[in-house]
Design a protein around this motif. Structure first.
Motif, short mmCIF file in Angstrom:
data_model
loop_
_atom_site.label_atom_id
_atom_site.label_comp_id
_atom_site.label_asym_id
_atom_site.label_seq_id
_atom_site.Cartn_x
_atom_site.Cartn_y
_atom_site.Cartn_z
N LEU A 163 0.90 -0.98 -0.18
CA LEU A 163 0.17 -0.11 0.16
C LEU A 163 0.83 1.51 -0.12
N GLY A 164 0.97 2.76 -0.78
CA GLY A 164 1.63 3.19 -0.98
C GLY A 164 0.29 4.22 -1.18
N ASP A 165 0.91 5.99 -0.73
CA ASP A 165 0.38 7.09 -1.14
C ASP A 165 1.16 7.88 -1.89
N SER A 166 0.36 8.44 -2.62
CA SER A 166 1.81 9.37 -3.91
C SER A 166 2.89 8.90 -4.37
N TYR A 167 3.79 9.31 -3.91
CA TYR A 167 5.67 8.14 -4.21
C TYR A 167 5.43 7.16 -4.05
N GLY A 168 4.83 6.69 -2.48
CA GLY A 168 4.81 5.35 -2.67
C GLY A 168 3.95 4.64 -2.75
N SER A 169 3.42 4.78 -3.69
CA SER A 169 1.70 3.86 -4.48
C SER A 169 2.27 3.65 -5.81
N GLY A 170 3.09 4.47 -6.44
CA GLY A 170 3.77 4.12 -7.88
C GLY A 170 4.52 2.76 -7.50
N VAL A 175 7.04 -2.61 -7.46
CA VAL A 175 6.93 -4.44 -7.10
C VAL A 175 5.92 -5.38 -6.65
N ALA A 176 5.60 -4.75 -6.66
CA ALA A 176 4.42 -6.14 -7.40
C ALA A 176 4.41 -6.80 -8.53
N ALA A 177 4.66 -5.52 -10.01
CA ALA A 177 5.12 -6.25 -11.11
C ALA A 177 6.66 -7.37 -10.81
N ARG A 178 7.21 -6.76 -10.48
CA ARG A 178 8.55 -7.40 -10.49
C ARG A 178 8.57 -8.43 -9.11
N ASP A 179 8.17 -8.57 -8.49
CA ASP A 179 8.00 -9.33 -7.12
C ASP A 179 7.13 -10.33 -7.38
N SER A 180 7.14 -11.77 -7.00
CA SER A 180 5.74 -11.90 -7.73
C SER A 180 5.18 -12.77 -6.42
N SER A 252 4.37 0.23 -18.05
CA SER A 252 5.76 0.37 -18.13
C SER A 252 5.32 -1.76 -17.96
N TYR A 253 4.84 -2.05 -16.47
CA TYR A 253 5.10 -3.55 -15.91
C TYR A 253 3.64 -4.42 -15.84
N VAL A 254 2.45 -3.61 -16.95
CA VAL A 254 0.82 -4.01 -16.74
C VAL A 254 1.09 -5.35 -17.32
N ARG A 255 1.75 -5.47 -18.62
CA ARG A 255 1.98 -7.55 -18.88
C ARG A 255 2.12 -8.36 -17.31
N GLU A 256 3.44 -7.67 -16.33
CA GLU A 256 3.21 -8.39 -15.09
C GLU A 256 2.38 -8.49 -14.69
N LEU A 257 1.82 -7.96 -14.29
CA LEU A 257 0.38 -7.87 -13.55
C LEU A 257 -0.62 -8.51 -13.95
N ASN A 258 -0.75 -7.91 -15.13
CA ASN A 258 -2.09 -9.00 -15.50
C ASN A 258 -1.64 -10.05 -15.53
N ASP A 259 -0.28 -11.08 -15.94
CA ASP A 259 -0.39 -12.39 -15.27
C ASP A 259 -0.62 -13.40 -14.46
N ARG A 260 -0.51 -12.87 -13.71
CA ARG A 260 -0.40 -12.91 -12.09
C ARG A 260 -2.00 -12.53 -11.96
N GLN A 261 -2.23 -11.74 -12.71
CA GLN A 261 -3.67 -11.09 -12.28
C GLN A 261 -4.52 -10.22 -10.64
N VAL A 262 -3.00 -9.57 -10.60
CA VAL A 262 -2.70 -8.83 -9.18
C VAL A 262 -3.68 -7.23 -9.13
N LEU A 287 -5.17 -2.79 -17.13
CA LEU A 287 -5.38 -3.91 -16.30
C LEU A 287 -6.53 -5.17 -16.41
N THR A 288 -5.83 -6.10 -16.18
CA THR A 288 -7.11 -6.99 -16.74
C THR A 288 -7.97 -7.86 -15.27
N GLY A 289 -6.57 -8.20 -14.14
CA GLY A 289 -7.05 -8.53 -12.96
C GLY A 289 -8.47 -7.57 -12.60
N PRO A 290 -8.71 -7.96 -10.94
CA PRO A 290 -9.75 -7.25 -10.21
C PRO A 290 -8.84 -6.12 -10.25
#
Length: 547
Positions: A163-170, A175-180, A252-262, A287-290
């Protein structure tokens, strides 16, 4: 450090904060009470939150070993016992307050059964390293913080949220895209495409960058970060800046997020002046996940600020429900409440919709006509001149971030439209509406114009204007052309920022075009004229999304 950014600064105070409502002393007192258990200096509500967290979890200030050995200041809320639990990592916003910004909400999460680690991002006070703006080191820091949390909880982890607000949100999204290992994200007042946030329709967001620099007055910016901010302010090295921004864009990391449906929950303000809503919607749409997006009245981080103080706040309530559902498996109904929840200007009514597309029922096209009218029928052959170099009362807002708090309080800026000089601006008005006009979605504008130089820019504003001439801003967007030859026609077709706005019966919509706004970089020759027109083959028009 002295830079072009300093000389280009608007003169905002070095004490400027993106979180003006937060009290550093009050947050520090809350943290001290978490450590000691002495709540005598807190009000009843904050004391109860401290006691609730301490009754189930141990709190400690810690240092987290980040990438390249940098030590990151952090707070840890850790439950006793061996029961496996979900965990939440919270990278700090762009503020000198660091992780203290989250102290109250992290305590509430802890009381609800989560182990939590909130940390100050590198380069900000309390943490080592330099500010990289969601660069590779920041993303590695997020995973190192998660490693630390897992280690301190003896690996007794069920699911993981960021969870992040502003800077922490990006940072959280990337991180969610790169860390499974990450199972769900909450991104408040976030960005999707940082390049579009800095260069909206090729127009430099200079006041936003100045605000970021002033808000980071006590931080240590890396030389590259300082150079990039200087680029935006001084209109240099655009391509270099866009390449830098691409690496730091969750899009730039949508594919990784979508692969795992984060699952990702977004919260955004309609009149966001740092990260305009459309570039975040670009991420949301991809995004294609929830997914879910909450839109609110106000500006950057304002709608969620009261929750950081511990006050009732529907955005933080949704964040808790999002993690309860996706990390704990609680059937609380949030997955069936639709992808969009909009707070309507200015009624503050909440309007849920199943998808973004369902906001708009139909599109009404109004044509720009001679005499300053918005007409139902095409009108061509006219010209309207806009003089460059002169500002008008039509502006984005009085100030970055701060103006949004007046909107939240029900005091939106009133614009005196009669004071807009028609010799330096072009103005078109619709007929008064017989009924409420429900604008829902993304307006789109098409204009043809000529400029005396190969670089030109203008800003389009859409106002809701009462019979007495006072107006409130509905939406706006800038436009810049950097390639068309002098005197050649420029076809400007672009989206205004998305909106959910009810125009009262009897009011008019007012479209204003001018060539200068302090929020944006100016690409025009001084005291030149932009000549707008409407061509037979494609008449100039405004498309309004209606609910």
């Amino acid at each position: 450090m002295t830079s072009a950014a300093d000389s280009a600064s608007s003169g905002a105070s070095a004490d400027f904060s993106l979180y003006p409502e937060l009290d550093a002393s009050a947050l520090a007192a809350f943290v001290t009470a978490l450590e000691s258990g002495d709540v005598s200096g807190l009000g009843p509500a904050r004391a109860a939150e401290v006691e609730a967290a301490r009754s189930v979890a141990l709190f400690s200030r810690i240092k987290v070993g980040g990438a390249d050995g940098a030590l990151l200041d952090a707070g840890l809320w850790r439950h006793t016992g061996s029961q496996p639990r979900p965990v939440i990592v919270m990278p700090s916003p762009w503020t000198n307050l660091g992780w203290h910004t989250y102290a109250v909400q992290a305590s509430i999460f802890a009381a609800r059964g989560y182990n939590v680690l909130a940390y100050t991002t590198r380069g900000f006070p309390g943490s080592e390293g330099e500010v990289e703006v969601a660069g590779a080191l920041d993303i590695a820091d997020g995973s190192r913080a998660l490693d630390h949390l897992i280690e301190r909880t003896a690996g007794q982890v069920t699911k993981i949220g960021f969870l992040g607000d502003s800077y922490g949100s990006g940072i959280s999204q990337i991180v969610a895209a790169r860390d499974s290992r990450v199972d769900a994200v909450v991104a408040l007042s976030t960005w999707g495409d940082l390049g579009e946030a800095f260069y909206e329709n090729s127009t430099r967001h200079v006041e936003a960058v100045r605000a970021l620099l002033n808000a980071a007055s006590k931080a240590r910016l890396s030389p590259q970060t300082q150079s990039i901010f200087d680029n935006v302010l001084t209109n240099q090295n655009i391509e270099e800046t866009l390449i830098w921004a691409e690496e730091r864009s969750p899009f730039s990391y949508v594919r990784e997020l979508n692969d795992r449906q984060v699952p990702v929950l977004f919260a955004h303000a309609w009149h966001e002046t740092l990260f305009p809503s459309n570039q975040t919607l670009k991420q949301f749409h991809a995004l294609t996940g929830p997914k879910r997006v909450l839109f609110s009245i106000g500006d950057h981080s304002g709608p969620e600020a009261s929750g950081m103080l511990g006050l009732p706040n529907r955005i933080w309530t949704n964040a808790h429900r999002w993690f309860d559902h996706h990390l704990k498996g609680v059937e609380n109904g949030i997955d069936g409440e639709g992808q969009v929840l909009s707070e309507i200007m200015w009624s503050q009514a909440l309007e849920p919709r199943p998808t973004w597309e369902s906001l708009t029922g139909r599109v009404r096209r109004l044509f720009l006509a001679p005499g300053g009218e918005l007409d139902e029928k095409p009108q061509t052959g006219w010209t309207a001149g806009v003089l460059t170099g002169t500002d008008t009362p039509a502006t984005v807002a009085d100030s970055v971030v701060l103006a949004g708090f007046a909107e939240i309080a029900g005091r939106p800026k009133a614009y005196p439209t009669d004071d807009i000089d028609r010799t330096v601006a072009a103005v078109w008005a619709s007929a008064p509406s017989d009924e409420v006009t429900r604008l829902r979605g993304t307006p789109r504008l098409h204009l043809t114009y000529q400029a005396p130089s190969p670089r030109s820019s203008f800003i389009a504003y859409l106002f809701d204007t009462a019979p007495d001439g006072t107006a409130h801003i509905v939406t706006h967007a800038p436009f810049t052309d950097l390639v068309t030859g002098p005197g050649e026609p420029v076809s400007a077709e672009f989206d205004l920022q998305a909106t959910a706005y009810d125009v009262p019966a009897g009011n008019r919509l007012l479209l204003v075009i001018d060539a200068r706004d302090p929020f944006y970089g100016d690409s025009n020759l001084p005291r030149a004229t932009l000549t707008f027109t409407s061509l037979e083959e494609k008449p100039s028009h405004l498309d309004l999304p209606l609910g």
